[in-house]
Design a protein around this motif. Structure first.
Motif, PDB file in Angstrom:
ATOM      1  N   VAL A 125       5.421 -10.493  -8.689  1.00  0.00           N
ATOM      2  CA  VAL A 125       6.306  -9.986  -7.633  1.00  0.00           C
ATOM      3  C   VAL A 125       6.608 -10.782  -6.362  1.00  0.00           C
ATOM      4  N   LEU A 126       5.470 -11.524  -6.034  1.00  0.00           N
ATOM      5  CA  LEU A 126       5.742 -12.294  -5.009  1.00  0.00           C
ATOM      6  C   LEU A 126       5.197 -13.744  -5.224  1.00  0.00           C
ATOM      7  N   LEU A 136      10.089 -12.996  -2.858  1.00  0.00           N
ATOM      8  CA  LEU A 136      10.069 -12.004  -3.761  1.00  0.00           C
ATOM      9  C   LEU A 136      10.254 -12.746  -5.229  1.00  0.00           C
ATOM     10  N   ILE A 144      12.382  -3.790 -10.769  1.00  0.00           N
ATOM     11  CA  ILE A 144      13.648  -3.292 -10.546  1.00  0.00           C
ATOM     12  C   ILE A 144      14.196  -2.698 -11.638  1.00  0.00           C
TER      13      ILE A 144
ATOM     14  N   LEU B  91      18.398  -8.499  -0.093  1.00  0.00           N
ATOM     15  CA  LEU B  91      17.086  -7.768  -0.352  1.00  0.00           C
ATOM     16  C   LEU B  91      15.882  -8.350   0.132  1.00  0.00           C
ATOM     17  N   GLN B  92      15.804  -9.701   0.405  1.00  0.00           N
ATOM     18  CA  GLN B  92      14.520 -10.421   0.749  1.00  0.00           C
ATOM     19  C   GLN B  92      14.581 -10.381   2.254  1.00  0.00           C
ATOM     20  N   LEU B  95      13.880  -7.113   3.434  1.00  0.00           N
ATOM     21  CA  LEU B  95      12.405  -6.462   3.442  1.00  0.00           C
ATOM     22  C   LEU B  95      11.912  -7.283   4.394  1.00  0.00           C
ATOM     23  N   ASP B  96      11.977  -8.606   4.637  1.00  0.00           N
ATOM     24  CA  ASP B  96      11.365  -9.303   5.767  1.00  0.00           C
ATOM     25  C   ASP B  96      11.587  -8.365   6.879  1.00  0.00           C
ATOM     26  N   ILE B 144      16.238   0.211  -4.338  1.00  0.00           N
ATOM     27  CA  ILE B 144      15.632  -0.961  -4.630  1.00  0.00           C
ATOM     28  C   ILE B 144      14.640  -1.392  -3.225  1.00  0.00           C
ATOM     29  N   VAL B 148      10.889  -1.653  -3.682  1.00  0.00           N
ATOM     30  CA  VAL B 148       9.983  -2.897  -3.532  1.00  0.00           C
ATOM     31  C   VAL B 148       9.216  -2.966  -2.292  1.00  0.00           C
ATOM     32  N   VAL B 152       5.391  -4.209  -2.278  1.00  0.00           N
ATOM     33  CA  VAL B 152       4.736  -5.348  -1.590  1.00  0.00           C
ATOM     34  C   VAL B 152       3.862  -5.195  -0.242  1.00  0.00           C
TER      35      VAL B 152
END
Lengths: 306, 306
Positions: A125-126, A136, A144, B91-92, B95-96, B144, B148, B152
């Motif tokens: 996942v990471l 990611l 997903i 997304l990254q 999420l960051d 998502i 996610v 994480v």
């Protein structure tokens, strides 16, 4: 992979730059490899927000030139060989196929239970990349695909497959490679697996989980060592516990050497080959330190330079 | 939206082609609008598999020109204004920021509970586009982001926000617009909401769910009608039940007219204004048919032409 190439006719291959993954799949022996780009080229409405680049249009194959419609094509398996470069359209196309009537493009199953198998080439996942914080990876996309499938089908489950860690088969494959290597490099009997394998990794969910699972199953010992230089963050509780937690890969190697030497030092029956330890080295081991070896080359120079 | 523009200083705006969403945000009055492209331009390692195009590099702002590091920048809110064109990197980056210390770029919170709010401009997981089958929409990306994030952070929850349907506030806003329109167009008192609102939609999860929720809460009647020409697939069981299921938007309008006329036809106390119904129309209504109106223009011509 060659086994899969024999088993499946038409496959969808996802991920990677340009045509690389198609080339890889064909080199494995897959006979009919299509890509998301091919599908979008045939029907641009598949991915409303993705416009193919000129080179993508040029390199993508013309699926309609086969003399029919997209719905004449049946995908027998999906392989995600490398990281997707366009998650939205790759996700859309994988979900379309997962919801299809037996893999037939542009169709919908009534019960959403007849899609072809979907394989991911790894499951992290990471992963630890150039950025200060982990990024990611393919495992996130896999999750997903499964989550959104459930959402859009009113709760149906989709079980995708993953190669690589933490699957035990990956560790069994590594064992076979190690046996071959020990035979060709060191003249040991190929039928004998190594007594102990030290597995060093940075990701509890794949490296440590897989090593511990392999250790449960295997006759020889698989010893998991987690480092702090990658995905795992020092100070947190790893979801899967390693046998040993160290700072760096060098510390992991030193730990393995110390542990093996300590075994030899306390072994009284004379079984196994002794390493040439001098008094200073034995003293170092007894004090929990790593002995100083005279090395003609720096074994880490190459790894660091890469 | 202007309220948000006053409330938040630096905001991250996600989605849309090129710089459009930044321009929109600035037109709303947001004072400091940054985009995922700006962040990637400052640190390409943020999204290992996304290379900005030449025009993206040119148009993205130089965040480091502010005289410092990315970690000097604190994002106070995230707005997804239009469909993301690169899900993986957006997304990254979302999420960051969701995992950051209070929105500060390139930092990590210890408990992952201090990220800034994230707003999505709508919530449809699926939408009906040019393709034969419905396509994934912004609501899927929203789901998502939440899923996610949980993955994480080892199970922490992230609650993002969505504007638009099915949020009741959206229907309340529509009510205010309708009241204004009735006042300016028809000279009705602006304080009076319409007695009945017929809400026609193709998506059970947003249109029907929201209309039914508004109907529960509102003094006036909100009457949900689901059509079969969009997301909803005829023959399936919609997750949220409409008051009426019809084939097309025209059928929905006819149903509303019939229902209103039937109310008038059976109303004995003379309250309310009567429509000029002739005998033929009344007969048609009593038989459940739509009366024939003499229309000087085709009210659907514009909608169809669009």
């Amino acid at each position: 992979m060659r086994e899969f190439a024999n088993k499946y006719g038409t496959v969808l291959v996802v991920g990677g730059e340009g045509e690389k993954c198609r080339d890889v799949a064909e080199s494995y022996g897959f006979r009919d490899v299509i890509t998301p780009g091919d599908i979008i080229k045939a029907n641009a409405a598949t991915a409303p927000f993705r416009a193919l680049t000129e080179s993508e249009i040029k390199n993508s194959r013309d699926l309609l030139a086969r003399g029919g419609k997209l719905s004449d094509i049946v995908v027998e398996a999906v392989f995600v060989f490398a990281d997707s470069r366009d998650w939205a359209s790759d996700l859309q196309i994988m979900l379309d196929i997962a919801q299809s009537k037996g893999g037939r493009l542009e169709t919908r199953s009534e019960n959403f239970d007849e899609g072809p198998p979907i394989y991911f080439s790894h499951n992290d996942v990471l992963w630890s990349a150039a950025h200060e914080h982990v990024r990611l990876g393919m495992g996130a996309l896999r999750k997903i695909v499964e989550t959104v499938f459930e959402d859009v089908t009113g709760g149906r489950k989709l079980k995708t497959h993953a190669f690589g860690k933490p699957q035990v088969s990956t560790f069994e494959f590594a064992t076979r490679l190690l046996q071959q290597w020990r035979a060709t490099q060191h003249g040991l009997a190929e039928s004998e697996p190594p007594e102990t394998v030290y597995f060093v990794g940075d990701t509890p969910e794949s490296d440590i989980k897989g090593t511990n699972a392999m250790n449960e199953k295997s006759k020889n010992e698989w010893y998991s060592i987690l480092v702090k230089t990658g995905v795992y963050q020092a100070g947190t509780e790893p979801k899967h516990k390693p046998r040993k937690l160290v700072d760096t890969v060098l510390d992991a190697v030193n730990h393995g050497i110390r542990r093996e030497m300590a075994k030899l030092g306390t072994r009284k029956d004379g079984k196994g080959r002794k390493l040439p330890l001098d008094d200073a080295a034995l003293k170092a081991i007894s004090e929990g330190r790593t002995p100083n070896f005279d090395l003609s080359v720096d074994p880490f120079a190459k790894a660091v330079a890469q």
